[in-house]
Design a protein around this motif. Structure first.
Motif, short mmCIF file in Angstrom:
data_model
loop_
_atom_site.label_atom_id
_atom_site.label_comp_id
_atom_site.label_asym_id
_atom_site.label_seq_id
_atom_site.Cartn_x
_atom_site.Cartn_y
_atom_site.Cartn_z
N GLU A 53 20.74 31.09 -57.19
CA GLU A 53 19.80 30.81 -55.80
C GLU A 53 20.76 30.21 -54.63
OE1 GLU A 53 16.68 31.28 -54.69
OE2 GLU A 53 15.56 31.75 -56.61
N LEU A 54 21.19 31.32 -53.85
CA LEU A 54 22.27 30.95 -52.62
C LEU A 54 21.65 29.85 -51.77
CD1 LEU A 54 23.94 34.37 -52.36
CD2 LEU A 54 25.00 32.29 -53.18
N ASP A 55 20.44 30.19 -51.38
CA ASP A 55 19.51 29.35 -50.51
C ASP A 55 19.49 27.94 -50.96
OD1 ASP A 55 17.90 30.41 -52.31
OD2 ASP A 55 16.14 29.59 -50.90
N GLU A 56 19.83 27.41 -52.08
CA GLU A 56 19.40 26.41 -52.85
C GLU A 56 20.81 25.67 -53.36
OE1 GLU A 56 16.97 26.39 -56.10
OE2 GLU A 56 15.05 27.10 -55.10
N GLY A 57 21.78 26.48 -52.55
CA GLY A 57 23.19 25.79 -52.71
C GLY A 57 24.07 26.10 -54.03
N GLU A 58 23.37 26.87 -54.82
CA GLU A 58 24.16 27.08 -56.07
C GLU A 58 25.30 28.26 -55.60
OE1 GLU A 58 20.36 27.21 -58.95
OE2 GLU A 58 21.26 29.05 -58.64
N GLN A 59 26.41 28.06 -56.56
CA GLN A 59 27.63 28.44 -56.05
C GLN A 59 27.74 29.99 -56.81
OE1 GLN A 59 30.11 26.76 -54.16
NE2 GLN A 59 28.18 25.97 -53.94
N LEU A 60 28.69 30.85 -56.05
CA LEU A 60 29.16 32.32 -56.63
C LEU A 60 29.95 31.97 -57.59
CD1 LEU A 60 29.33 33.69 -53.06
CD2 LEU A 60 27.49 34.58 -54.77
N PRO A 61 29.66 32.74 -58.98
CA PRO A 61 30.49 32.57 -60.06
C PRO A 61 31.56 33.94 -60.03
CG PRO A 61 28.71 33.90 -60.54
CD PRO A 61 28.39 33.63 -59.10
N ASP A 62 32.51 33.81 -60.83
CA ASP A 62 33.65 34.90 -60.58
C ASP A 62 32.83 36.30 -60.91
OD1 ASP A 62 35.69 36.61 -61.21
OD2 ASP A 62 36.97 35.18 -62.52
N HIS A 63 33.13 37.32 -60.00
CA HIS A 63 32.59 38.63 -60.19
C HIS A 63 32.87 39.17 -61.26
CE1 HIS A 63 35.73 39.64 -57.65
NE2 HIS A 63 35.87 40.90 -58.54
N HIS A 64 34.29 39.01 -62.07
CA HIS A 64 34.68 39.83 -63.14
C HIS A 64 33.99 39.48 -64.39
CE1 HIS A 64 38.39 39.72 -60.41
NE2 HIS A 64 38.41 40.77 -60.72
N ASP A 65 33.07 38.37 -64.39
CA ASP A 65 32.37 38.11 -65.58
C ASP A 65 31.11 39.05 -65.82
OD1 ASP A 65 34.16 35.99 -66.30
OD2 ASP A 65 32.91 34.61 -65.30
N PHE A 66 30.97 40.10 -64.87
CA PHE A 66 29.55 40.68 -64.96
C PHE A 66 29.74 42.07 -64.94
CE2 PHE A 66 28.93 36.57 -62.89
CZ PHE A 66 27.94 35.99 -63.82
N ALA A 67 28.77 42.77 -65.51
CA ALA A 67 28.84 44.18 -65.49
C ALA A 67 28.33 45.00 -64.32
CB ALA A 67 27.80 44.89 -66.80
N ALA A 68 27.40 44.17 -63.50
CA ALA A 68 26.96 44.66 -62.36
C ALA A 68 26.29 43.40 -61.56
CB ALA A 68 25.70 45.62 -62.57
N ILE A 69 26.01 43.72 -59.95
CA ILE A 69 25.44 42.68 -59.21
C ILE A 69 24.33 43.24 -58.38
CG2 ILE A 69 25.84 41.38 -57.27
CD1 ILE A 69 29.04 41.42 -58.02
N VAL A 70 23.09 42.55 -58.65
CA VAL A 70 21.85 42.77 -57.99
C VAL A 70 21.47 41.79 -56.74
CG1 VAL A 70 19.61 43.19 -58.15
CG2 VAL A 70 20.98 44.14 -59.92
N VAL A 71 21.51 42.28 -55.71
CA VAL A 71 21.63 41.22 -54.40
C VAL A 71 19.87 41.42 -53.75
CG1 VAL A 71 22.33 40.50 -52.36
CG2 VAL A 71 23.82 41.33 -54.28
N MET A 72 19.36 40.71 -53.70
CA MET A 72 17.81 40.92 -53.43
C MET A 72 17.72 40.20 -51.86
SD MET A 72 16.62 42.25 -55.93
CE MET A 72 14.92 42.24 -55.10
N GLY A 73 16.40 40.30 -51.52
CA GLY A 73 15.92 39.98 -49.98
C GLY A 73 15.76 38.46 -49.60
N GLY A 74 15.38 38.57 -48.39
CA GLY A 74 15.00 37.06 -47.96
C GLY A 74 14.89 37.14 -46.56
#
Length: 251
Positions: free
Chosen positions: A45-66
């Motif tokens: 939850e980027l709007d709640e101040g959570e940090q972005l992790p290393d993208h290499h750790d994931f099979a895919a990225i899903v980015v939603m609205g706001g």
């Protein structure tokens, strides 16, 4: 918010990163598909101040609205870091699925202009596939025209080398793809429960009333609930095809 799902610590090839910008705009149907296919979800939850992790750790990225714009850095300074993160992940070949704001962020990350359009597109609208969609592994199976739920006033120019796959009467760029990165402006992921939640939010009610007058929330949401099953079928078809072609075959 705890960014782990019940499935445990999300790391490795079976984990998908979900970036959210507002608690009430989750992946919804897309999330159901991910869990049904056995993927674990790492939610940030980027709007709640959570940090972005290393993208290499994931099979895919899903980015939603706001509710914010893709370039609203003054009010949301984390957007600049998110755009840079998206650009880096896409350049590294991580499959990307962006919805509404997530689509606009991809366009901005790829160097395209993001701006406010001539008129908001909020409610249920028809869209049509382009000639390029016929050769696309994700959108080739869709009917020539179909109905979707929209909620945006911003739009974007097509990035260099992108394939324009879907357009509408008001906005030429509804869906584009660059390699395994897909930008989807509309909201076919919204089911009945999420639609009801949106209808209950005062900020969403005010936005609809300001656009369409008194009673707009009930009218727009009634129309959405009438088309929600069609939206679900579209969401299931395109997201499953993207998963199969780019996340699973490409793993």
């Amino acid at each position: 918010m705890n960014n782990q799902t019940e499935q445990g610590e999300p790391r490795g090839d079976d984990a998908v990163l979900v970036l959210q910008h507002f608690r009430s705009e989750p992946p919804a149907v897309y999330e159901e598909i991910l869990l049904d296919r056995g993927y674990r979800i790492h939610r940030v939850e980027l709007d709640e101040g959570e940090q972005l992790p290393d993208h290499h750790d994931f099979a895919a990225i899903v980015v939603m609205g706001g509710p914010m714009g893709a370039l609203d850095d003054a009010d949301h300074p984390w957007l600049a870091a998110e755009r840079s993160y998206i650009a880096t992940a896409v350049a590294a070949g991580i499959p990307y699925w962006g919805v509404c704001l997530g689509a606009q962020l991809l366009a901005a990350a790829l160097g395209s202009r993001v701006y406010t359009g001539r008129t908001p597109e909020v409610g249920t609208y028809g869209v049509e596939v382009t000639a390029e969609a016929a050769a696309d592994p994700v959108f080739a199976g869709l009917p020539e025209r179909f109905t979707v739920f929209q909620w945006h006033s911003d739009t974007f120019d097509l990035p260099a080398g992108a394939r324009r796959l879907v357009r509408s009467e008001l906005y030429e760029n509804q869906v584009f793809a660059v390699g395994s990165a897909y930008a989807v402006q509309f909201h076919v992921e919204v089911g009945r429960e999420l639609a009801a939640e949106w209808a209950s939010l005062p900020s969403y009610q005010r936005a609809l009333e300001s656009l369409y007058g008194e009673g707009a929330t009930a009218r727009v949401m009634e129309r959405l609930t009438e088309t929600v099953e069609g939206n679900r079928r579209i969401a299931t078809e395109i997201f499953s095809a993207w998963m199969e072609k780019f996340v699973e075959q490409g793993a």
